[in-house]
Each structure stands twice: as C-alpha cells, then as structure tokens.
Design a protein around this motif. Sequence first.
Motif, short mmCIF file in Angstrom:
data_model
loop_
_atom_site.label_atom_id
_atom_site.label_comp_id
_atom_site.label_asym_id
_atom_site.label_seq_id
_atom_site.Cartn_x
_atom_site.Cartn_y
_atom_site.Cartn_z
N THR A 58 42.36 67.29 38.39
CA THR A 58 40.94 66.98 38.30
C THR A 58 40.74 65.60 37.69
O THR A 58 39.88 64.84 38.13
N GLY A 59 41.54 65.27 36.69
CA GLY A 59 41.46 63.95 36.09
C GLY A 59 41.80 62.85 37.08
O GLY A 59 41.15 61.81 37.12
N LYS A 60 42.82 63.10 37.88
CA LYS A 60 43.19 62.12 38.91
C LYS A 60 42.07 61.94 39.92
O LYS A 60 41.75 60.82 40.32
N ALA A 61 41.48 63.06 40.35
CA ALA A 61 40.39 62.98 41.31
C ALA A 61 39.18 62.26 40.71
O ALA A 61 38.52 61.47 41.40
N ALA A 62 38.89 62.51 39.45
CA ALA A 62 37.78 61.82 38.79
C ALA A 62 38.05 60.32 38.70
O ALA A 62 37.13 59.50 38.88
N TRP A 63 39.27 59.95 38.42
CA TRP A 63 39.64 58.53 38.35
C TRP A 63 39.44 57.86 39.72
O TRP A 63 38.88 56.77 39.82
N THR A 68 36.40 54.21 43.04
CA THR A 68 35.81 53.99 44.37
C THR A 68 34.33 53.67 44.24
O THR A 68 33.81 52.77 44.91
N PHE A 69 33.64 54.40 43.37
CA PHE A 69 32.22 54.14 43.14
C PHE A 69 32.01 52.72 42.62
O PHE A 69 31.12 52.01 43.08
N LEU A 70 32.84 52.30 41.66
CA LEU A 70 32.69 50.95 41.10
C LEU A 70 32.96 49.87 42.13
O LEU A 70 32.29 48.84 42.16
N ILE A 71 33.93 50.09 42.99
CA ILE A 71 34.30 49.06 43.95
C ILE A 71 33.35 49.00 45.14
O ILE A 71 33.02 47.92 45.64
N LEU A 72 32.88 50.15 45.62
CA LEU A 72 32.08 50.17 46.84
C LEU A 72 30.57 50.29 46.60
O LEU A 72 29.79 49.60 47.25
N VAL A 73 30.16 51.14 45.70
CA VAL A 73 28.74 51.46 45.58
C VAL A 73 28.01 50.50 44.65
O VAL A 73 26.88 50.09 44.95
#
Length: 109
Positions: A58-63, A68-73
């Motif tokens: 879960t930690g890996k998925a959250a990372w 991804t949010f920071l880079i794309l959104v």
Amino acid sequence: MASQARRGGVSLPERPNHSKSDQSLSLITKITRSPIVSRGKQAAGDASFVAKKLLKSTGKAAWIAGTTFLILVVPLIIEMDREQQFNEIELQQASILGTAAIAAPQSAK
C-alpha cells in the motif's frame, strides 16, 4: 526401559507418562501448551505477516500515485489557472477600453 530391545511378542505403543510432574503443572501452563493456543499463535503470526506485506505494498502504491499526481496533474492545474487569469485580464482590459470582449467578425456588405 523403552530403549531396551524387547524380545518376542507384540510391542504396544508407549503410553503418555502421566506422572506427578504432569499433575503439578499449573492450569495456565496446560492452557498455553494446548493445540488450540498454538494454532491461535500461528494464525496471529500469519495475520501479522499478511498485514505487513499489505502495508508495504500500500505504501508503494501511495508513493506511485503521489508522484504521478505531482508530475502530471499539478502542472495541468497550474496551466489552467494561468489561462483563467489571462482570460480575466483580457476581460478587464476590454472593459476599460470600451470594446467588446469577443468581437464577432462582421461580413462586408
């Protein structure tokens, strides 16, 4: 005696030795040595192992989701905000100059 070789006849399985030492065991000791408690401990160990693995994944998925949010959104949100500010400035300038914000092309008569 059990270690001595028996001669002839049928050998029976050894009986559990219920001597005074077994009788002197406390109730708590008997309970902690019971198969139910040992299976419970095993189940708790298995559950903790699964929980650790789940938390790690879960930690890996959250990372991954966060980066991804920071880079794309986030850049998209910033660009949309800039565009909105630019449109507001154009409207303000158009209202100050007294012209229509969006001039429709007029056809030649």
